[in-house]
Motif scaffolding. Structure first.
Motif, PDB file in Angstrom:
ATOM      1  N   SER A 643       0.784  -1.263  -0.104  1.00 38.25           N
ATOM      2  CA  SER A 643      -0.124  -0.019  -0.046  1.00 38.25           C
ATOM      3  C   SER A 643       0.983   1.240  -0.001  1.00 38.25           C
ATOM      4  N   LEU A 721      -2.770  -4.863   9.112  1.00 38.72           N
ATOM      5  CA  LEU A 721      -2.570  -4.719   7.841  1.00 38.72           C
ATOM      6  C   LEU A 721      -2.857  -5.905   6.947  1.00 38.72           C
ATOM      7  N   PRO A 725      -2.411  -6.798   0.337  1.00 43.14           N
ATOM      8  CA  PRO A 725      -3.332  -6.072  -0.377  1.00 43.14           C
ATOM      9  C   PRO A 725      -3.628  -6.133  -1.924  1.00 43.14           C
ATOM     10  N   ASN A 731      -6.276  -0.412   2.997  1.00 45.78           N
ATOM     11  CA  ASN A 731      -4.894  -0.968   3.390  1.00 45.78           C
ATOM     12  C   ASN A 731      -4.563  -1.041   4.725  1.00 45.78           C
TER      13      ASN A 731
END
Length: 846
Positions: A643, A721, A725, A731
């Motif tokens: 991210s 997290l 992602p 994110n």
């Protein structure tokens, strides 16, 4: 072409010729500012391309063109969709030509307009790599360097910005032998040097740009612009006479081009400000009044012109006249929609101090013995300041603002800017009728904007209150205070500050008292910073800490002791560096201030009254539902997630190291409540936080907070997290702007038990203000947050005490006070303020 197009449409309406001809005509009309017709033609071309060649590069090309006119007409969300479609097609086809680069660049620029710096940076880095593959020293590479430089500049990384812009300049010197683009980049670097107060360097850059401009047209607007930049460089170097001569030359040019242009007024303003600095107030006023007369038509500089006139009048002892000019400046400023200005506007405003406008207006009212008017200016300044914070992000409020209103507002704003730009370019050859037509259209647009804003207020009172809430008058503010609550509202100025003490309605005393504080922003920032350095080290000298705490109490609170002695609690509205000051840790004699009175805070009296309106009747905090989050952190700076926002956080030095005690903290708090909703480890996701509903009355986050003082709406809570992602997936950073747009609560309390916030390193409170106000907007009546990162093991113990007192029936401010006093009276080392003073309650005390 139009005749040929008509014939071809009859015979073959979906032919390549028709689609390309429509696109070309659309581009021509766009250059002529005929956006409505350009948009219509581009839409026809796009629809035909989708039917004739779906998924082709032709569809991508027409989508890109349509995105441009859609964005210009103010519909950014729809423009993003068209650009996304174009990009998806080109990636699927593995296109790697200039059209592909154009799409990426347009998409990055769109993200930049919306304030998504991390996303824009990712796109432009990708564009840079792609353009280097096409032509390593080509124009597209230069463009990406330019945008990456803009991003670095907006982040405040001026060294990186200068490096990128100079690399761009090296490329352009090969690509642009005529010097047009070189001149523009020299002026950009000149702007940067001026902002960094590097007068000598700025002078060299502006002289180079001026030489190019003079070679092309010494009496043109570009030469005038370079003269203004060079004048500012001379002013910074203390060479006022040279600066004045350069500005007079620029004024001569613009008076020949168009004596009524915005640029002509802007130069009058610059001359007025320069003469005012030299103590020539009478000469300055002639230029300032000329600027005001011209700028009545333009929103951008009208407030600044009146502000400068007010300063001139105040220096000449014309207090009543100055008061009227300050009021005109404030009214003009608030008539504008709060948003970031463009580069052209900012160039004229070097050295401007619209941020000081409200403070100066208030000080003048105090000098005129009108304390209520002074206090109202401070409240108005608070509201305006927060609107400017919101303007850092083009918030869409998609969850509650109807799409048609959002689009209509953007369209009207875009058209207003276009008409103003056309008006600024007007010259006498166009005739008086043209300027009257522009002015008539601006008046119509202002009416339409007011109507749309009123519809927004009716449709979404919350959005309306953020964008245009009227500050409270003093009687209403006093009525909003509960019996026993006394408001301490601070206004920090450059050289000195003021404390406004507001007592609740019905209490004995004057209702409003004002006390001078013999310290301005610079001194207070240093004092608060030194105090915080001691507070944030549990092993620091207790004697040194107490001395600092007493000094700050004597400076900030003691003058008002007579007004607050009988109070049951203190409501503090800080300003500037005081946002980062833990008032609870100030020393009154041999005791901390929190031992004397419970304390809570608010951004302003108006915001507090707004929060209090939503106070539910008969709700018992002892029985409310608790929802708590304890995220899992397993990342490090060397193992950065994909991210861009997370990479940016790590790049700036923030840590996302594991916090082993947060799980125990949440479990110990949850044990106090029946039927808690607890999300631990991988379950503590951003998606779950955004999906919290109105049944979550007490919401607790135990984890990392990432505070961004420069861009407060980018401040975030770090949740778990995602491992890998995916595109479109959250994110893990719940940023303040996302809370504004996506979170809807009916919560009595949100606790941000966030460690390692980085607030201490940046020494400011705007990031915390962003998160706090975001949760309050989302529906939290109170937010408990930390002013620095404390040890996670001691925080767990502190939070258990705080919630224990809540369960026992204490109000939120009393529960916090009791937990802090317990910690103060511990005989172990954890009595140091490091362990308890960081926690601050903002909002409703009940």
């Amino acid at each position: 072409m139009e005749n040929a197009l008509s014939l071809e449409e009859k015979d073959n309406p979906e032919s390549l010729f028709v689609i390309l001809a429509l696109s070309k005509l659309g581009a021509t009309l766009e250059k002529q500012d005929n956006l409505e017709e350009s948009d219509r033609l581009n839409r026809r071309a796009y629809d035909l391309a989708r039917r004739a060649a779906p998924g082709s590069n032709l569809e991508a090309l027409t989508a890109n063109n349509l995105a441009a006119t859609t964005a210009m007409r103010g519909n950014l969300p729809q423009a993003e969709l068209y650009l996304g479609r174009a990009l998806a097609i080109q990636e699927k086809l593995k296109v790697a030509d200039r059209w592909f680069l154009t799409t990426i660049l347009n998409y990055g620029e769109m993200l930049l307009q919306r304030g998504d710096l991390a996303g824009a940076e990712t796109v432009f880095l990708r564009a840079k790599r792609a353009s280097e593959n096409v032509q390593p020293d080509g124009r597209e590479v230069a463009i990406t360097l330019h945008y990456l430089g803009k991003i670095a500049f907006q982040r405040g990384d001026h060294d990186a910005a200068e490096n990128l812009l100079r690399r761009e300049l090296v490329l352009l010197e090969k690509l642009d032998p005529n010097g047009n683009l070189i001149r523009e980049r020299l002026t950009g670097l000149g702007d940067l040097a001026l902002l960094r107060h590097q007068g000598k360097k700025a002078g060299k850059l502006w002289r180079r740009a001026l030489a190019i401009s003079d070679n092309l047209n010494p009496m043109g607007p570009k030469s005038a612009s370079c003269l203004v930049g060079l004048a500012e460089a001379m002013r910074l170097r203390g060479r006022a006479a040279e600066a004045e001569e350069l500005l007079q030359r620029a004024l001569t040019i613009w008076q020949k081009i168009n004596p009524e242009a915005a640029d002509t007024g802007a130069i009058h303003l610059k001359l007025g400000l320069l003469l005012l600095e030299q103590g020539e107030a009478k000469a300055a006023e002639a230029h300032l009044r000329a600027a005001i007369r011209i700028h009545q038509t333009y929103r951008g500089l009208f407030a600044e012109s009146y502000h400068a006139l007010a300063r001139s009048q105040a220096r000449r002892g014309q207090r009543e006249e100055a008061a009227a000019s300050y009021l005109a400046a404030v009214d003009a400023l608030e008539a504008q929609r709060a948003r970031l200005g463009g580069a052209q506007e900012s160039r004229w405003l070097y050295g401007s101090s619209l941020g000081d406008l409200y403070f100066e207006a208030a000080e003048l009212q105090l000098a005129l013995a009108r304390p209520q008017e002074a206090w109202r200016y401070i409240e108005r300044g608070r509201a305006r300041g927060f609107q400017e914070l919101l303007a850092q992000r083009n918030l869409r409020f998609a969850g509650e603002l109807p799409a048609d209103l959002y689009i209509e507002r953007r369209r009207l704003d875009a058209e207003y800017d276009q008409v103003q730009a056309a008006l600024a370019r007007w010259d006498s050859e166009q005739g008086a009728g043209k300027i009257e037509a522009f002015q008539d259209r601006l008046r119509d647009l202002r009416l339409e904007q007011s109507e749309v804003q009123e519809r927004i207020r009716r449709s979404s009172p919350r959005v309306g209150s953020l964008e245009g809430s009227d500050p409270l008058e003093l009687p209403a503010a006093r009525s909003a205070l509960d019996p026993g609550t006394v408001l301490l509202e601070y206004a920090v100025g450059p050289e000195r500050s003021w404390l406004f003490v507001v007592q609740p309605a019905g209490s004995a005393g004057p209702g409003l008292s004002v006390f001078p504080i013999a310290a301005g922003e610079k001194v207070l920032r240093k004092e608060v910073g030194s105090f915080r350095n001691l507070l944030r080290r549990p092993g620091s000298s207790r004697a040194a800490l107490r001395a600092r705490a007493r000094r700050l109490y004597n400076l900030l609170v003691r003058p008002a002791e007579r007004r607050i002695t009988g109070a049951g609690r203190l409501l503090v509205s800080p300003d500037g560096p005081l946002h980062a000051l833990p008032f609870a840790a100030l020393r009154r004699g041999s005791h901390y201030l929190i031992e004397w009175k419970p304390i809570h805070s608010a951004l302003s009296a108006t915001v507090y009254a707004e929060l209090k309106k939503s106070r539910p009747a008969g709700r018992n905090l002892r029985e409310e539902r608790l929802t708590a989050f304890a995220p899992l952190y397993a990342r490090s700076a060397t193992d950065a997630p994909a991210s861009p926002d997370v990479r940016e956080a790590l790049r700036r030095g923030w840590s996302l190291k594991p916090l082993p005690s947060t799980r125990k903290e949440v479990e110990s708090i949850a044990a106090l409540y029946s039927h808690p909703q607890v999300y631990l480890g991988r379950e503590a996701t951003e998606e779950r936080a955004k999906s919290l509903g109105p049944d979550s009355r007490l919401v607790h986050f135990a984890g990392h907070g990432l505070l961004d003082e420069r861009f407060p709406l980018n401040s975030a809570l770090a949740l778990t997290l995602p491992e890998h992602p995916a595109e479109g997936q959250d994110n893990g950073l719940l940023q303040a702007w996302e809370i504004f747009e996506s979170v809807h609560l009916d919560a009595d309390l949100v606790t941000l038990s966030a460690c390692d916030t980085a607030l201490g390193r940046e020494m400011g409170g705007e990031g915390l203000v962003g998160l706090t106000r975001a949760f309050q907007y989302a529906g939290a009546r109170s937010v408990l947050a930390s002013l620095w990162g404390v040890a996670d093991y001691s925080t767990a113990r502190f939070m258990k005490r705080f919630y224990g007192y809540l369960r026992a029936g204490k109000s939120k401010d009393e529960a916090l006070r009791e937990a802090q006093i317990d910690q103060i009276r511990e005989k172990s080392g954890s009595s140091h303020p490091f362990f308890w003073a960081a926690f601050e309650l903002s909002g409703d005390w009940r």
